[in-house]
Design a protein around this motif. Structure first.
Motif, PDB file in Angstrom:
ATOM      1  N   VAL A  79      19.637  22.579  46.747  1.00 36.45           N
ATOM      2  CA  VAL A  79      18.901  23.055  47.916  1.00 36.45           C
ATOM      3  C   VAL A  79      17.658  23.825  47.491  1.00 36.45           C
ATOM      4  N   VAL A  80      16.752  24.034  48.426  1.00 37.57           N
ATOM      5  CA  VAL A  80      15.529  24.791  48.165  1.00 37.57           C
ATOM      6  C   VAL A  80      15.905  26.242  47.860  1.00 37.57           C
ATOM      7  N   PRO A 122      10.732  30.734  42.003  1.00 41.15           N
ATOM      8  CA  PRO A 122      11.449  29.961  43.021  1.00 41.15           C
ATOM      9  C   PRO A 122      10.473  29.064  43.773  1.00 41.15           C
ATOM     10  N   GLU A 123      10.984  28.166  44.558  1.00 35.39           N
ATOM     11  CA  GLU A 123      10.115  27.318  45.364  1.00 35.39           C
ATOM     12  C   GLU A 123       9.522  28.081  46.540  1.00 35.39           C
ATOM     13  N   VAL A 162       4.126  29.395  44.684  1.00 36.59           N
ATOM     14  CA  VAL A 162       5.357  29.693  45.413  1.00 36.59           C
ATOM     15  C   VAL A 162       5.022  29.803  46.892  1.00 36.59           C
ATOM     16  N   LYS A 163       5.746  29.088  47.745  1.00 36.31           N
ATOM     17  CA  LYS A 163       5.474  29.100  49.181  1.00 36.31           C
ATOM     18  C   LYS A 163       6.002  30.390  49.801  1.00 36.31           C
ATOM     19  N   PRO A 164       5.154  31.199  50.447  1.00 32.29           N
ATOM     20  CA  PRO A 164       5.672  32.379  51.131  1.00 32.29           C
ATOM     21  C   PRO A 164       6.263  32.014  52.495  1.00 32.29           C
ATOM     22  N   LEU A 293       5.966  21.794  49.053  1.00 31.86           N
ATOM     23  CA  LEU A 293       6.294  22.715  47.970  1.00 31.86           C
ATOM     24  C   LEU A 293       5.796  22.174  46.643  1.00 31.86           C
ATOM     25  N   ALA A 294       5.393  23.099  45.783  1.00 29.49           N
ATOM     26  CA  ALA A 294       4.933  22.717  44.447  1.00 29.49           C
ATOM     27  C   ALA A 294       6.090  22.114  43.663  1.00 29.49           C
ATOM     28  N   LYS A 295       5.815  21.066  42.939  1.00 33.26           N
ATOM     29  CA  LYS A 295       6.840  20.411  42.138  1.00 33.26           C
ATOM     30  C   LYS A 295       7.201  21.294  40.944  1.00 33.26           C
TER      31      LYS A 295
END
Length: 297
Positions: A79-80, A122-123, A162-164, A293-295
């Motif tokens: 999971v993310v 983290p993602e 990283v996605k906020p 999301l960044a790989k």
């Protein structure tokens, strides 16, 4: 029309909890186990805090985050992965003078507060776009974020890829998040999380969601979650209004009145609500594509 709904499980949080709960996750091992339990129950993402393994109190120790992150990654978490970045913003005024920090105050620098994000990549990580009077049990404090701090944290996450997850507690929080988006500090698409039902915060009702939704940018993705008994009603309302969902022991300890829940049970119930409304829970890879999301290697 059927759509994919991102279902996040907030596994443990950092606030006080009912010590009568028999399976509340405290140690990095227990929190990791709970993350896998949520995954098996159908969660799309897990939102993770750490706690003192001896006392159970919320902590922001980078060593605990490193241990937890290594545990879930080495065991093949699919999971993310969403790590909190909310620690280090607690201001407790002294009893005599609000201008003086009292016992319990923990206000860190941006570098200090984001260290575990830089180290573990983290993602997704949370960014609480707010300053607000809050309560932890009967303990009063101010959850403190200056505009300068929020901009610096957003810049750090952008540069790390990283996605906020933009957690908002008031209408003005949405407006300031929109300003950071306009300044190029948040990579598209922005992802908002409406926090409903905290004491002195936003009411957990449809009118609140509709009002906040009108303030969002056109390309925004969003979710809304409720505290305690409003957790499952807000799953339904968020999904009905076009949003995503969050459940977990951070926000609610009970399956029904007097019956303690596990994270897996809460995820399973939310998944059923989503499916009963004619939608499907997004897979982790579908969510990664939706959120851009960044790989990770």
């Amino acid at each position: 029309m059927s759509r994919k709904v991102i279902l996040t499980c907030a596994v443990t949080g950092e606030n006080q909890y009912n010590r009568e709960h028999p399976n509340f996750p405290i140690t990095p091992q227990q929190i990791a186990d709970a993350a896998f339990e949520a995954q098996e129950a159908g969660a799309t993402a897990v939102h993770l805090h750490v706690r003192d393994p001896q006392t159970g109190a919320g902590r922001r120790d980078p060593k605990l985050f490193a241990e937890l992150t290594e545990n879930v990654r080495s065991r093949g978490l699919r999971v993310v992965l969403n790590l909190t970045c909310g620690g280090g913003a607690m201001y407790v005024p002294s009893a005599e003078n609000d201008a003086i920090a009292g016992p319990g105050t923990d206000v860190g620098t941006v570098e200090n507060r984001t260290r575990h994000i830089r180290e573990n990549r983290p993602e997704v990580c949370s960014l609480d776009v707010t300053t607000q009077n809050q309560m932890d049990g009967e303990h009063e404090y101010v959850y403190l974020h200056s505009q300068r701090t929020l901009r610096a944290m957003a810049t750090t996450f952008r540069d790390l890829g990283v996605k906020p997850e933009l957690e908002v507690f008031a209408p003005g929080d949405v407006l300031f998040a929109n300003q950071m988006i306009a300044e190029g500090l948040i990579a598209p698409p922005p992802f908002f999380q409406m926090v409903l039902g905290t004491r002195w915060g936003l009411p957990a009702d449809v009118e609140t969601i509709l009002y906040l939704k009108r303030l969002l940018p056109a390309n925004a993705m969003w979710a809304a979650f409720g505290i305690a008994r409003m957790q499952m009603p807000m799953v339904a309302q968020s999904v009905l209004l076009g949003g995503h969902a969050r459940v977990g022991l951070e926000d609610n300890l009970y399956l029904s009145r007097g019956v303690f829940a596990t994270n897996g049970q809460l995820v399973a119930r939310a998944k059923r609500i989503i499916e009963d409304l004619g939608h499907t829970v997004a897979t982790p890879d579908e969510a990664r594509e939706m959120l851009q999301l960044a790989k990770r290697s």
